[in-house]
Design a protein around this motif. Structure first.
Motif, PDB file in Angstrom:
ATOM      1  N   ASN A 201      36.372  43.670  38.861  1.00  0.00           N
ATOM      2  CA  ASN A 201      36.513  43.111  40.203  1.00  0.00           C
ATOM      3  C   ASN A 201      36.393  44.170  41.287  1.00  0.00           C
ATOM      4  O   ASN A 201      35.853  43.910  42.358  1.00  0.00           O
ATOM      5  CB  ASN A 201      37.866  42.401  40.339  1.00  0.00           C
ATOM      6  CG  ASN A 201      37.923  41.088  39.599  1.00  0.00           C
ATOM      7  OD1 ASN A 201      37.516  40.049  40.111  1.00  0.00           O
ATOM      8  ND2 ASN A 201      38.417  41.125  38.372  1.00  0.00           N
ATOM      9  N   ARG A 228      33.412  38.653  39.665  1.00  0.00           N
ATOM     10  CA  ARG A 228      34.411  38.255  40.650  1.00  0.00           C
ATOM     11  C   ARG A 228      35.329  37.211  40.042  1.00  0.00           C
ATOM     12  O   ARG A 228      34.890  36.166  39.593  1.00  0.00           O
ATOM     13  CB  ARG A 228      33.729  37.671  41.891  1.00  0.00           C
ATOM     14  CG  ARG A 228      33.165  38.697  42.861  1.00  0.00           C
ATOM     15  CD  ARG A 228      34.251  39.441  43.628  1.00  0.00           C
ATOM     16  NE  ARG A 228      35.120  38.534  44.357  1.00  0.00           N
ATOM     17  CZ  ARG A 228      34.863  38.095  45.587  1.00  0.00           C
ATOM     18  NH1 ARG A 228      33.753  38.454  46.210  1.00  0.00           N
ATOM     19  NH2 ARG A 228      35.705  37.293  46.191  1.00  0.00           N
ATOM     20  N   ASN A 239      30.663  34.403  42.613  1.00  0.00           N
ATOM     21  CA  ASN A 239      29.802  35.274  41.819  1.00  0.00           C
ATOM     22  C   ASN A 239      28.346  35.185  42.254  1.00  0.00           C
ATOM     23  O   ASN A 239      27.603  36.163  42.154  1.00  0.00           O
ATOM     24  CB  ASN A 239      29.943  34.942  40.334  1.00  0.00           C
ATOM     25  CG  ASN A 239      31.172  35.578  39.708  1.00  0.00           C
ATOM     26  OD1 ASN A 239      31.187  36.751  39.368  1.00  0.00           O
ATOM     27  ND2 ASN A 239      32.229  34.791  39.586  1.00  0.00           N
ATOM     28  N   PHE A 242      28.194  37.445  45.165  1.00  0.00           N
ATOM     29  CA  PHE A 242      28.195  38.816  44.654  1.00  0.00           C
ATOM     30  C   PHE A 242      26.791  39.220  44.200  1.00  0.00           C
ATOM     31  O   PHE A 242      26.307  40.312  44.508  1.00  0.00           O
ATOM     32  CB  PHE A 242      29.208  38.927  43.524  1.00  0.00           C
ATOM     33  CG  PHE A 242      29.142  40.194  42.717  1.00  0.00           C
ATOM     34  CD1 PHE A 242      28.943  41.426  43.318  1.00  0.00           C
ATOM     35  CD2 PHE A 242      29.293  40.149  41.336  1.00  0.00           C
ATOM     36  CE1 PHE A 242      28.890  42.595  42.573  1.00  0.00           C
ATOM     37  CE2 PHE A 242      29.243  41.306  40.587  1.00  0.00           C
ATOM     38  CZ  PHE A 242      29.036  42.523  41.200  1.00  0.00           C
TER      39      PHE A 242
END
Length: 315
Positions: A201, A228, A239, A242
């Motif tokens: 993370n 994440r 995600n 991300f």
């Protein structure tokens, strides 16, 4: 027929017989008084016992926070010259510093473990901390803050979960930002380039920070088993965001994960690779490493992948 004769008892015996009711009365009165006295004493005994229990409770110490445990272990078990305090705003951190041992210095590697992990995390960080100095890298391993409390949110609705998660992570990322700024200032005191190797993370949150403030960016980022964490209903969206951030940043990224890894890592790795291809991100490489123990990186292959990627981008 046998005649009944009156039995004449001695005077003393007659007095004993006549006094039996009185004796029974006295015994009964004594029993009642003793019972009443015992009942009256019970509350006092209960209060006394309660006070004793309360005193015992005050002697039982609360568990020490995980971050504090890691700090105390580092100070106790490692040599004093390796453990360096780092002040970032009102917060203090511990860093483990090892200078390069080769003839030439290539630069500095900042090592950031996953939250809940120590700076000597045996899954990968501790090996790199000890192996990279022989390859020309000075290493700065950071003891990170603990996982944010109440994260992910336990709110009922998805909208409330999303809102609370943002507020919780905002504070955590603010502290992470301050810490990065402080450690980057330390790293720039060394000659050469600056690399950051981050796990889980914390790696994903670093990408978020770098995408908003490029002044904090190192020369390259290496992510280990990054993803994440969030609520079940928000996993896909956070995600995906991300993955977009990884693809859009100009920062060179080496994305490593394991064959036997966190299931969320395995599920989301392909998405990051696909988005980076769509954005034609030049300095992006993703590799899966074979491992026998879940979560633990094969040491020699890990170092080989890092060295080959650095050579491929010119370092």
């Amino acid at each position: 027929m046998t005649s009944l004769h009156k039995v004449n008892l001695p005077k003393r015996s007659r007095n004993i017989i006549n006094s039996k009711p009185l004796i029974l009365f006295i015994c009964m009165l004594t029993f009642i008084c003793s019972t009443t006295f015992a009942e009256e004493q019970k509350p006092d005994a209960t209060v006394e016992n309660t006070q004793k229990n309360a005193n015992k409770a005050t002697l039982i110490k609360k568990p020490i926070e995980l971050t504090k445990q890691h700090k105390e272990d580092l100070k106790h078990y490692l040599a004093g010259e390796q453990v360096k305090p780092l002040l970032a705003g009102p917060d203090d951190y511990l860093t483990l510093v090892k200078k390069h041992t080769s003839a030439n210095s290539k630069g500095v590697v900042i090592l950031l473990p996953e939250w809940q992990q120590g700076a000597t995390n045996p899954k990968a960080i501790n090996y790199l901390r000890n192996a990279l100095p022989a390859k020309g890298w000075s290493t700065i391993a950071i003891q990170p803050s603990n996982k944010p409390e109440n994260y992910p949110s336990t709110a009922i609705t998805v909208a409330e979960q999303k809102k609370e998660n943002q507020l919780i992570l905002k504070e955590y990322k603010s502290k992470l930002n301050s810490m990065l700024n402080a450690v980057m200032n330390t790293a720039r005191e060394y000659p050469g380039i600056v690399l950051v190797i981050a796990q889980g993370n914390n790696a994903a949150l670093l990408v978020d920070i770098y995408s908003q403030d490029d002044s904090l960016q190192p020369n390259a980022l290496i992510m280990l088993s990054s993803y994440r964490q969030s609520n079940h209903a928000l996993i896909n969206s956070v995600n995906e965001n991300f993955a977009h951030q990884v693809a859009s940043t100009e920062l060179p990224v080496l994305d490593l994960y394991l064959k036997h890894d966190n299931q969320l890592v395995l599920n989301k790795a392909a998405q990051r690779k696909a988005f980076s291809k769509q954005e034609m991100k030049v300095y992006y490489r993703q590799r899966q490493l074979n491992n026998t123990v879940t979560g633990y990186y094969p040491e020699e292959e890990l170092l080989s992948q890092i060295n080959s990627w650095l050579k491929a981008i010119g370092w």
